[in-house]
Design a protein around this motif. Structure first.
Motif, PDB file in Angstrom:
ATOM      1  N   THR A  14      12.406 -25.898  11.411  1.00  0.00           N
ATOM      2  CA  THR A  14      11.654 -24.867  10.693  1.00  0.00           C
ATOM      3  C   THR A  14      12.621 -23.840  10.102  1.00  0.00           C
ATOM      4  OG1 THR A  14      11.380 -23.493  12.684  1.00  0.00           O
ATOM      5  CG2 THR A  14       9.643 -25.100  12.196  1.00  0.00           C
ATOM      6  N   LYS A  15      12.203 -23.259   8.996  1.00  0.00           N
ATOM      7  CA  LYS A  15      12.954 -22.174   8.363  1.00  0.00           C
ATOM      8  C   LYS A  15      11.939 -21.221   7.751  1.00  0.00           C
ATOM      9  CE  LYS A  15      16.662 -20.050   6.739  1.00  0.00           C
ATOM     10  NZ  LYS A  15      17.565 -20.711   5.786  1.00  0.00           N
ATOM     11  N   GLU A  16      12.132 -19.914   7.980  1.00  0.00           N
ATOM     12  CA  GLU A  16      11.210 -18.900   7.491  1.00  0.00           C
ATOM     13  C   GLU A  16      11.913 -17.986   6.493  1.00  0.00           C
ATOM     14  OE1 GLU A  16       9.935 -16.992  11.047  1.00  0.00           O
ATOM     15  OE2 GLU A  16       8.546 -18.589  11.625  1.00  0.00           O
ATOM     16  N   ASN A  17      11.182 -17.589   5.465  1.00  0.00           N
ATOM     17  CA  ASN A  17      11.685 -16.668   4.451  1.00  0.00           C
ATOM     18  C   ASN A  17      10.673 -15.540   4.278  1.00  0.00           C
ATOM     19  OD1 ASN A  17      13.869 -16.575   2.044  1.00  0.00           O
ATOM     20  ND2 ASN A  17      11.909 -15.794   1.332  1.00  0.00           N
ATOM     21  N   ASP A  18      11.032 -14.344   4.739  1.00  0.00           N
ATOM     22  CA  ASP A  18      10.117 -13.206   4.700  1.00  0.00           C
ATOM     23  C   ASP A  18      10.087 -12.552   3.322  1.00  0.00           C
ATOM     24  OD1 ASP A  18      10.501 -13.686   7.551  1.00  0.00           O
ATOM     25  OD2 ASP A  18       9.493 -11.777   7.846  1.00  0.00           O
ATOM     26  N   ILE A  19       8.946 -11.964   2.986  1.00  0.00           N
ATOM     27  CA  ILE A  19       8.806 -11.102   1.814  1.00  0.00           C
ATOM     28  C   ILE A  19       8.191  -9.785   2.283  1.00  0.00           C
ATOM     29  CG2 ILE A  19       8.522 -13.061   0.249  1.00  0.00           C
ATOM     30  CD1 ILE A  19       5.537 -12.356   0.110  1.00  0.00           C
ATOM     31  N   TRP A  20       8.261  -8.754   1.436  1.00  0.00           N
ATOM     32  CA  TRP A  20       7.689  -7.443   1.765  1.00  0.00           C
ATOM     33  C   TRP A  20       6.542  -7.166   0.801  1.00  0.00           C
ATOM     34  CZ3 TRP A  20       8.836  -4.545   5.954  1.00  0.00           C
ATOM     35  CH2 TRP A  20       8.317  -3.261   6.015  1.00  0.00           C
ATOM     36  N   VAL A  21       5.395  -6.750   1.326  1.00  0.00           N
ATOM     37  CA  VAL A  21       4.185  -6.569   0.520  1.00  0.00           C
ATOM     38  C   VAL A  21       3.784  -5.101   0.509  1.00  0.00           C
ATOM     39  CG1 VAL A  21       1.717  -7.090   0.359  1.00  0.00           C
ATOM     40  CG2 VAL A  21       3.341  -8.905   0.920  1.00  0.00           C
ATOM     41  N   ILE A  22       3.485  -4.576  -0.707  1.00  0.00           N
ATOM     42  CA  ILE A  22       2.869  -3.261  -0.845  1.00  0.00           C
ATOM     43  C   ILE A  22       1.610  -3.415  -1.689  1.00  0.00           C
ATOM     44  CG2 ILE A  22       5.059  -2.032  -0.636  1.00  0.00           C
ATOM     45  CD1 ILE A  22       5.015  -1.592  -3.634  1.00  0.00           C
ATOM     46  N   ASN A  23       0.654  -2.530  -1.505  1.00  0.00           N
ATOM     47  CA  ASN A  23      -0.604  -2.573  -2.248  1.00  0.00           C
ATOM     48  C   ASN A  23      -0.874  -1.218  -2.888  1.00  0.00           C
ATOM     49  OD1 ASN A  23      -1.419  -5.282  -1.620  1.00  0.00           O
ATOM     50  ND2 ASN A  23      -1.947  -4.595   0.438  1.00  0.00           N
ATOM     51  N   PHE A  24      -1.172  -1.240  -4.196  1.00  0.00           N
ATOM     52  CA  PHE A  24      -1.579  -0.019  -4.885  1.00  0.00           C
ATOM     53  C   PHE A  24      -3.099   0.109  -4.834  1.00  0.00           C
ATOM     54  CE2 PHE A  24       2.458  -0.962  -7.203  1.00  0.00           C
ATOM     55  CZ  PHE A  24       3.145   0.164  -6.771  1.00  0.00           C
ATOM     56  N   ASN A  25      -3.582   1.337  -4.787  1.00  0.00           N
ATOM     57  CA  ASN A  25      -5.016   1.597  -4.698  1.00  0.00           C
ATOM     58  C   ASN A  25      -5.456   2.576  -5.770  1.00  0.00           C
ATOM     59  OD1 ASN A  25      -3.889   1.573  -1.563  1.00  0.00           O
ATOM     60  ND2 ASN A  25      -5.625   0.225  -1.898  1.00  0.00           N
ATOM     61  N   LYS A  26      -6.714   2.469  -6.152  1.00  0.00           N
ATOM     62  CA  LYS A  26      -7.309   3.473  -7.022  1.00  0.00           C
ATOM     63  C   LYS A  26      -7.709   4.691  -6.184  1.00  0.00           C
ATOM     64  CE  LYS A  26     -10.458   0.655  -8.524  1.00  0.00           C
ATOM     65  NZ  LYS A  26     -11.611   0.110  -9.293  1.00  0.00           N
ATOM     66  N   PRO A  27      -7.721   5.874  -6.782  1.00  0.00           N
ATOM     67  CA  PRO A  27      -8.148   7.066  -6.031  1.00  0.00           C
ATOM     68  C   PRO A  27      -9.547   6.853  -5.466  1.00  0.00           C
ATOM     69  CG  PRO A  27      -7.177   7.702  -8.120  1.00  0.00           C
ATOM     70  CD  PRO A  27      -7.313   6.207  -8.162  1.00  0.00           C
ATOM     71  N   PRO A  28      -9.791   7.279  -4.232  1.00  0.00           N
ATOM     72  CA  PRO A  28     -11.119   7.092  -3.639  1.00  0.00           C
ATOM     73  C   PRO A  28     -12.181   7.877  -4.393  1.00  0.00           C
ATOM     74  CG  PRO A  28      -9.757   8.533  -2.276  1.00  0.00           C
ATOM     75  CD  PRO A  28      -8.856   7.979  -3.331  1.00  0.00           C
ATOM     76  N   GLU A  29     -13.348   7.256  -4.574  1.00  0.00           N
ATOM     77  CA  GLU A  29     -14.445   7.930  -5.275  1.00  0.00           C
ATOM     78  C   GLU A  29     -15.029   9.057  -4.446  1.00  0.00           C
ATOM     79  OE1 GLU A  29     -17.280   5.008  -6.387  1.00  0.00           O
ATOM     80  OE2 GLU A  29     -15.914   3.918  -7.734  1.00  0.00           O
ATOM     81  N   VAL A  30     -15.062   8.871  -3.139  1.00  0.00           N
ATOM     82  CA  VAL A  30     -15.585   9.894  -2.237  1.00  0.00           C
ATOM     83  C   VAL A  30     -14.462  10.311  -1.291  1.00  0.00           C
ATOM     84  CG1 VAL A  30     -17.286  10.467  -0.464  1.00  0.00           C
ATOM     85  CG2 VAL A  30     -17.906   8.928  -2.363  1.00  0.00           C
ATOM     86  N   ASN A  31     -14.209  11.603  -1.212  1.00  0.00           N
ATOM     87  CA  ASN A  31     -13.141  12.102  -0.350  1.00  0.00           C
ATOM     88  C   ASN A  31     -13.592  13.421   0.261  1.00  0.00           C
ATOM     89  OD1 ASN A  31     -10.741  12.472   0.954  1.00  0.00           O
ATOM     90  ND2 ASN A  31      -9.458  12.464  -0.881  1.00  0.00           N
ATOM     91  N   SER A  32     -14.440  13.315   1.250  1.00  0.00           N
ATOM     92  CA  SER A  32     -15.042  14.502   1.866  1.00  0.00           C
ATOM     93  C   SER A  32     -14.052  15.182   2.799  1.00  0.00           C
ATOM     94  CB  SER A  32     -16.299  14.107   2.640  1.00  0.00           C
ATOM     95  OG  SER A  32     -16.001  13.109   3.604  1.00  0.00           O
ATOM     96  N   ASN A  33     -14.317  16.451   3.068  1.00  0.00           N
ATOM     97  CA  ASN A  33     -13.453  17.196   3.973  1.00  0.00           C
ATOM     98  C   ASN A  33     -13.812  16.880   5.428  1.00  0.00           C
ATOM     99  OD1 ASN A  33     -15.913  18.446   4.055  1.00  0.00           O
ATOM    100  ND2 ASN A  33     -15.097  20.530   4.042  1.00  0.00           N
TER     101      ASN A  33
END
Length: 293
Positions: A163-182
């Motif tokens: 076996t041989k493994e090759n890692d990658i790094w993942v990031i995710n972009f998000n849209k601003p939340p529609e609801v952001n209560s205090n």
């Protein structure tokens, strides 16, 4: 006597040869190398493993495809590599360092590359994992890590699988939340302490500033320090310590999100970049002037 001694010596040497042949069958007969597509100018991130070893991983965004080639090179071309099948997997898993025997796989896709047979020369296989859902971002911490990898497996009958493994790094972009209560919460001890605290919102992007207020409505204990912090588990913690070193805690869950970008992220060398996939909606950057989170 000399004849017997010579015979014993031959038997002993024969046993050594057999033993060497037995163990040589378990050595690695090939080298395996991965070559990912579209990585000439892809951004990389340096990650430190639990053994203090550092490695550079390619950064993938959202549901980008993961494709490429894997090269299997025989170390001794005069010998055949018999196998029971060759496959490549795309795996996402969570590893807890205190429970190394158990890994939780939340993503697993398999591509069969070759049926049972034998390799008589170097071989290159192509693989393609399209529209792979990468629900979580990569994480590398003190007690756990979340990793994505491409894994090649060569099954064998009378020897350990290769076996041989090759890692990658993942990031995710998000849209601003529609609801952001205090957030409004109370903490107290009857007839001794009554505190209300308020935070301006419950969802923060990674370069945001947490702003809040604390109202001391009733205080009949002497407070020495106040700690206000959030942990990597995305909980906001309020801790009070009185003069007798008694501690009082209140916890509230918050959400952290990565703000999207509308232009490539530049690296410091060779102007490498990563862009959000065309199929992914990415909001315009905020007016604060920073390009990424």
């Amino acid at each position: 006597m000399n004849h017997l001694g010579k015979r014993d010596t031959l038997l002993e040497l024969s046993g050594v040869v057999c033993k060497q042949n037995f163990f040589s069958s378990f050595t690695n007969p090939c080298s395996i190398e991965f070559e990912l597509d579209n990585c000439q100018n892809r951004k990389t991130i340096q990650v430190t493993s639990e053994k203090s070893k550092t490695e550079k991983l390619f950064v993938f965004v959202g549901n980008e495809p993961v494709s490429g080639k894997v090269h299997i090179n025989l170390k001794d071309k005069s010998k055949k590599l018999q196998h029971q099948g060759i496959k490549v997997e795309f795996v996402g898993q969570i590893e807890l360092f205190y429970d190394r025997g158990n890994h939780y796989e939340f993503t697993s896709l398999v591509r069969e590359l070759a049926p049972a047979g034998e390799l008589v020369e170097n071989k290159t296989f192509t693989f393609d994992f399209m529209n792979v859902e990468k629900q979580y971002e990569s994480y590398n911490g003190t007690n756990a890590r979340l990793r994505y990898m491409v894994r090649l497996s060569i099954a064998r009958n009378y020897a350990p699988n290769l076996t041989k493994e090759n890692d990658i790094w993942v990031i995710n972009f998000n849209k601003p939340p529609e609801v952001n209560s205090n957030i409004k919460m109370e903490v107290g001890i009857e007839d001794c302490l009554h505190i209300e605290f308020e935070y301006n919102k419950s969802k923060y992007h990674l370069k945001d500033v947490i702003i809040g207020k604390i109202y001391f409505l009733l205080v009949r204990i002497k407070i020495k320090t106040i700690h206000n912090k959030f942990s990597v588990k995305y909980f906001l913690n309020l801790a009070l310590v009185d003069e007798d070193d008694k501690k009082y805690f209140k916890q509230q869950e918050i959400t952290l999100w990565r703000r999207g970008v509308s232009k490539p992220l530049q690296t410091n060398n060779n102007q490498s970049k990563i862009e959000a996939p065309p199929t992914q909606e990415v909001p315009e950057p905020e007016t604060s002037g920073d390009e990424s989170d």
